[in-house]
Design an enzyme around this catalytic site. Structure first.
Site, PDB file in Angstrom:
ATOM      1  N   ALA A 210       0.868  -1.181   0.000  1.00  0.00           N
ATOM      2  CA  ALA A 210       0.000   0.000   0.000  1.00  0.00           C
ATOM      3  C   ALA A 210       0.905   1.232   0.000  1.00  0.00           C
ATOM      4  CB  ALA A 210      -0.857  -0.018   1.261  1.00  0.00           C
TER       5      ALA A 210
ATOM      6  N   GLY B 122       0.493  -5.099   0.737  1.00  0.00           N
ATOM      7  CA  GLY B 122      -0.657  -5.062  -0.168  1.00  0.00           C
ATOM      8  C   GLY B 122      -0.307  -5.563  -1.566  1.00  0.00           C
TER       9      GLY B 122
ATOM     10  N   GLU C  94      -0.519  -9.225  -1.250  1.00  0.00           N
ATOM     11  CA  GLU C  94      -1.951  -9.546  -1.071  1.00  0.00           C
ATOM     12  C   GLU C  94      -2.687  -9.466  -2.413  1.00  0.00           C
ATOM     13  OE1 GLU C  94      -2.259  -6.608   2.188  1.00  0.00           O
ATOM     14  OE2 GLU C  94      -3.363  -8.177   3.252  1.00  0.00           O
TER      15      GLU C  94
ATOM     16  N   GLU D 107       3.979  -5.825   7.152  1.00  0.00           N
ATOM     17  CA  GLU D 107       3.166  -4.807   7.844  1.00  0.00           C
ATOM     18  C   GLU D 107       3.493  -4.708   9.325  1.00  0.00           C
ATOM     19  OE1 GLU D 107       2.078  -6.837   5.528  1.00  0.00           O
ATOM     20  OE2 GLU D 107       0.587  -5.890   4.235  1.00  0.00           O
TER      21      GLU D 107
END
Ligand code: 3H9
Length: 698
Positions: A61, A100, A103, A123
């Site tokens: 992210a 992310g 993911e 994370e």
């Protein structure tokens, strides 16, 4: 090229992301991918490949968007759209697929990767948990235990390990990733391969009993003391076992938001950027030329010199270790061999690799063998005269343009540089012990150090896996100058009423890796003692401050190495136990210096020690010894065991509010005297203005 592009290659749709430097999932990227998947759903493509331009697949992210109002589409929504695609989506991974980014790959139906790629969910290092299905999909693919290790550890896995765990389906040894990914997609289409949605996998609850999670929680309570994210990760993975996919995703979302809003994550995100910022030197052009460092000489084969040598050998750079005589040299090389053997024993290095690295470390007792090296690091005894003699000698033997560095912890680098006729080539490189392990490197810029020498040092630090922070010249530079005041308060708390274990436990519970007195015992109490002997009475300050420490050394209690210091140590296990004899010394010294002992709350211990750091940090910042407050935080977290979840001393002070810190410092001044507690002018000013250290610019 647009940030996200979509094109057809025959019957394969290709979604390409181009968002340098690391293809982070910004709002624009999420929007672009969502639209591309939608477009691919209605065209003639039979499968879709998702790939990235540049040096890496999506690295996560976009951390710069955290804490700002969310913009649609959200990452979880984008991933649901990918997963729901009626055509197989194949992620093509290179570089690092992280957070992310990984993911996103897990929401695809297949994953292929270059053999050099690494995947992971880091994370937790930002005080977060994977908030886009990572905690639900990894255990479904790789099993619960592997998921717990991967996600609570946060370290990336190489592609082959990820394949073995079922996280990656196909690995390419070399060649063009996109072309091979397209071939792979065609192969899947030809086979009429099923849409493999990870959500369809059920985890057998028998493989993950409640005790497994409990055991893990307990382990993490020790390993990541007081941290929220690791515990929440365990709960999310447990939910992957006990709840259906959508409920598990909801649990994950809720706990992700809780982590995101926590001060711990704010602190760890601050450090992420501070660490990268610290590598940048103000006033230095990005294109300042750097010197090539192909060979290194190290003077002094003691613990420090040996550890420094290992850093270079580990990075493939040959080293010549210089000692006074052959005995000392063999001892030094022996310590290095022992360190490598321990690493091999722990399974962290192969025998062959250890041999290869050691073969890069040669020894010498003749300065002339340093004539051609590109960099020399002096790591001899902490004595200015000896260091000056070494540098005068180096000046006569080293080739022009060689960088001459001192690993001093305290001495004046300007004075050392002045012992040569080339002060522009002299710099401080302050490693932290054990030098082959600790991440921090203080790069000390002397008055005449050339820009190219500083730029080379900052770059070299990265090559050898260190985190560099620039410091100006002062006694102790950033870290040790501040530590003096932290140590002073520990001594005074001891004298005024605490026991060693009360101080160490209070600081450890607060988050420090070790308490200050236990650290003293580990380092050896004689080191500080000898340093104090070299000071004038005026420099030593109030004689009561180190009365206990001095007395312990005079009793032969030097710390762990002599079996006793502030504690008693078991000779076999090194386990420590409190020692009533120490308390006697403390009480005796308190009486001698007229100090009345009293009861302490842990909060006062923490405030005295940490605010002493902060107050000195404020002076260091205002004097320009540190470039920015974040640099001081990086020094403390990577060099002194300061808890990352508190972001470093300056961030911690900012997070409390400088007004509160200032008022407490004033209270200490009124209680203990202005000699130790005069508030730093910058702290006073910022407290008055409602400012922060982070926002302050010199
Ligand atoms: C996440 O994904 C949450 C999700 O689970 C859920 C969401 C709902 N964003 O390190 P470098 C910048 S959390 C924004 O020097 P390297 C970095 O600041 C995220 N910026 O390069 C630097 O900027 P500058 C999980 C980022 O080659 C520049 O890129 N992911 C991001 O040594 C170069 O970085 C992570 O935690 C980002 N995500 O290492 C991965 N990442 O040049 C974090 C980097 O202005 N990133 N930047 O100073 C890394 O570990 C390393 O950057 C990486 C490259 C290994 C990728």
């Amino acid at each position: 090229m647009s940030i996200v592009s979509y094109e057809l290659n025959g019957d394969i749709g290709i979604v390409r992301i181009n968002n340098p430097p690391v293809n982070a999932l910004s709002h624009q990227v999420r929007k672009g991918i969502t639209e591309a998947i939608e477009a691919a759903g209605t065209d003639t493509s039979r499968a879709i490949v998702l790939a990235c331009e540049g040096r890496t697949f999506i690295a996560g992210a976009d951390i710069t968007e955290f804490g700002k109002p969310p913009q649609s589409s959200s990452l979880p929504d984008m991933l649901l759209a990918i997963e729901a695609s009626a055509k197989p989506v194949i992620a093509a991974l290179h570089g690092t697929a992280l957070g992310g980014g990984f993911e996103t790959a897990l929401a695809c139906h297949y994953r292929c990767a270059m053999a050099t790629a690494r995947v992971g969910l880091p994370e937790v290092k930002l005080g977060l948990l994977p908030g886009a299905g990572g905690t639900q999909r990894v255990p479904r693919l790789a099993g619960v235990e592997a998921a717990l290790d991967l996600i609570t550890g946060g370290n990336p896995l190489p592609a082959d390990t990820a394949t073995r765990l079922g996280l990656v389906d196909r690995v390419f040894a070399d060649g063009d990733l996109l072309a091979q990914a397209i071939d792979y997609a065609r192969e899947l289409v030809a086979e009429d391969a099923p849409l493999k949605r990870v959500r369809d996998i059920n985890i057998d609850p028998q493989t993950a009993p409640a005790e497994l999670f409990e055991g893990y929680r307990k382990k993490l309570a020790k390993r990541a003391r007081g941290q929220l994210a690791p515990q929440h990760i365990v709960s999310c993975i447990e939910a992957a076992v006990t709840q259906p996919m959508d409920a598990g995703l909801q649990t994950e979302r809720q706990l992700f938001i809780e982590c995101m809003q926590s001060p711990q994550s704010a602190a760890m995100r601050h450090l992420f950027f501070a660490e990268r910022e610290a590598a940048k030197v103000r006033g230095l052009d990005r294109d300042t030329p750097v010197r090539g460092i192909r060979t290194v000489g190290i003077i002094g084969g003691g613990t420090m010199g040996g550890g420094i040598a290992m850093n270079f050998a580990n990075a493939g750079i040959p080293v010549t270790l210089l000692e006074l005589d052959d005995d000392a040299l063999q001892r030094g090389l022996g310590i290095i061999a022992k360190n490598y053997a321990t690493t091999v024993k722990k399974g962290k290095l192969t025998e062959a690799e250890s041999g290869r690295r050691q073969s890069l470390i040669g020894g010498s007792t003749d300065y002339r063998d340093l004539a051609e090296v590109d960099l020399v690091i002096e790591a001899v005894f902490e004595n200015l005269d000896i260091k000056k003699q070494v540098f005068t000698k180096l000046d006569t033997v080293c080739k022009p343009g060689a960088i001459l560095a001192t690993n001093t912890s305290y001495q004046n680098v300007d004075a050392i540089a002045a012992a040569t006729a080339r002060p522009q080539d002299v710099i401080g490189l302050h490693f932290f012990s054990p030098a082959n392990i600790m991440k921090l490197l203080e790069v000390v810029r002397a008055e005449k150090t050339a820009a190219t020498v500083i730029a080379t040092a900052m770059k070299l630090a990265k090559t050898i896996g260190k985190i560099p922070v620039l410091s100006g010249v002062c006694y102790g530079f950033i870290g040790n100058r501040m530590l003096r005041y932290y140590g002073r308060e520990a001594q005074l708390c001891l004298l005024e009423g605490c026991t060693p274990e009360q101080i160490d436990t209070a600081m450890q519970n607060w988050g420090m890796a070790m308490g200050p007195l236990a650290v003293g015992d580990l380092a050896g109490l004689d080191i500080g003692y000898k340093a104090r002997q070299g000071l004038s009475e005026a420099e030593k300050g109030d004689p009561k401050t180190y009365a206990v420490a001095d007395m312990l050394v005079e009793m032969g209690r030097l710390g762990q190495k002599s079996g006793a210091g502030y504690y008693q140590y078991d000779p076999e296990t090194r386990a420590r136990t409190p020692d009533p004899a120490v308390l006697e010394v403390v009480e005796q010294q308190a009486a001698k210096h007229g100090v009345k002992r009293r009861l302490f709350e842990d909060e006062e211990i923490v405030n005295r020690l940490i605010f002493a750091l902060v107050n000195e940090g404020a002076k260091i910042l205002e004097e320009g010894i540190a470039q920015r407050a974040g640099d001081i935080d990086v020094v403390y977290v990577y060099g002194y065991g300061f808890p990352a979840a508190r972001g470093g001393p300056m961030h911690y002070a900012d997070s409390l509010g400088l007004k509160q810190v200032y008022e407490t410092v004033c209270k200490f001044r009124d209680q203990y005297g202005a000699e130790n507690w005069e508030p730093a002018p910058l702290l006073e000013r910022l407290a008055g203005e409602g400012g922060t250290f982070a926002a302050w610019q010199k």
